[in-house]
Scaffold this active site. Structure first.
Site, PDB file in Angstrom:
ATOM      1  CD  GLU A 176      -3.034  -0.630   0.047  1.00  0.00           C
ATOM      2  OE1 GLU A 176      -3.591   0.481   0.043  1.00  0.00           O
ATOM      3  OE2 GLU A 176      -3.243  -1.491  -0.837  1.00  0.00           O
ATOM      4  CG  HIS A 184      -5.386   0.970  -3.358  1.00  0.00           C
ATOM      5  ND1 HIS A 184      -5.423   0.306  -2.158  1.00  0.00           N
ATOM      6  CD2 HIS A 184      -6.422   0.463  -4.080  1.00  0.00           C
ATOM      7  CE1 HIS A 184      -6.403  -0.563  -2.148  1.00  0.00           C
ATOM      8  NE2 HIS A 184      -7.040  -0.485  -3.316  1.00  0.00           N
TER       9      HIS A 184
END
Length: 317
Positions: free
Chosen positions: A264, A284
């Site tokens: 992430e 993302h």
């Protein structure tokens, strides 16, 4: 009934009040934490008396779940649920649901944003234009007429297929099962290797499993055309990013559009894909439109209402 929201759902207070109104009007207590404190010890304290827990993609260990003595139900405001210790939930009789489908259109639309950005060199040409330059030296290509290869035709992959057909693409797909609805619309199912070999654009929409981790590795990249674009709005570890960076540097493939990498964001500054040529990266964002956040909250609280009434809809365990 005490309902604890462990982290921000990305909506306004007004929107939260609206989607939770059915529950609060019936006298249920709603406690919201949005300060970002998500270490295990803090979570244990905050959910100790909770009967219902709402969270997004924060990991919930068996140790934390064990400490939640009154917990009966977890409503996950997220598509996946592999960040929850489901075995511990089963052991304690805690029901779990997720918010499947809230971001289907959002992710599908971003897929085509990345494709268009690469086909039209939008990112580098933005910088060129600001510096007084022209399009000279940059290729421009149509999406219409291209062969779009889709790996995974679940809800998102199916939405991508329908958009691809609307753009005038030939759409081919690989999936464990054939969806007759898509076949009827003109989608052709092939083996994985045949999709990779034939596609001008390969877009990934498959879940992460032991079988799909690093599915797109050096060997699979070598099967693709050297003019292919690889798009990943699914999950990062499906792709071997070291192999992808090498393929981009070597010209084995032409470009990549990535909403997901192996971790992430923030991505480490020395991550190889950051300096790979003809690559568009976003942190993302596929699921994160304002509209999707509202849909997510609506599904999450609707699941709680249904569970309270005894329905099994959307219950994953």
């Amino acid at each position: 009934m005490k309902i604890v929201i462990l982290e921000s759902l990305g909506i306004s207070d007004e929107e939260l009040n609206l989607v939770s109104k059915t529950l609060t009007d019936n006298g249920h207590e709603l406690v919201v934490y949005d300060d970002g404190k998500l270490d295990d010890e803090t979570i244990k304290i905050r959910i100790k008396d909770a009967e219902v827990l709402v969270l997004t993609n924060t990991a919930l260990s068996g140790d934390v779940i064990e400490a939640a003595e009154k917990l009966k139900y977890i409503s996950i405001a997220f598509t996946g649920y592999n960040h929850i210790d489901l075995e511990k939930c089963k052991e304690k009789g805690i029901k779990v649901s997720n918010a499947a489908g809230y971001s289907t259109n959002s992710v599908a639309e971003l897929t085509f944003g990345l494709i268009t950005a690469l086909l039209r060199n939008i990112v580098p040409l933005d910088a060129v234009t600001r510096e007084g330059g022209t399009k000279d030296g940059y290729r421009q290509n149509d999406l219409n007429g291209k062969t779009l290869g889709i790996l995974g035709t679940g809800d998102i992959g199916s939405a991508v297929a329908k958009l691809g057909l609307a753009y005038g693409c030939k759409v081919i797909a690989y999936n464990r099962s054939v969806k007759q609805e898509l076949v009827d619309k003109g989608v052709e199912y092939k083996s994985l290797d045949d999709v990779l070999k034939a596609s001008d654009i390969v877009t990934l929409h498959i879940p992460l499993t032991a079988e799909t981790k690093n599915l797109i590795d050096k060997d699979k990249l070598a099967l693709m055309k050297d003019s292919v674009l690889l798009i990943n709005t699914a999950i990062g570890p499906i792709v071997d990013h070291d192999a992808l960076a090498e393929a981009l540097h070597n010209g084995t493939i032409a470009g990549a559009g990535l909403d997901r990498v192996e971790m992430e964001p923030p991505v480490p500054t020395d991550y190889p894909i950051l300096v790979a040529p003809n690559t568009v990266l976003v942190p993302h964002i596929g699921y994160a439109t304002e509209e999707a956040m509202v849909r997510r909250a609506e599904i999450t609280f609707s699941n709680i209402v249904k569970w309270e009434k005894g329905a099994q809809e959307n219950i994953v365990i």
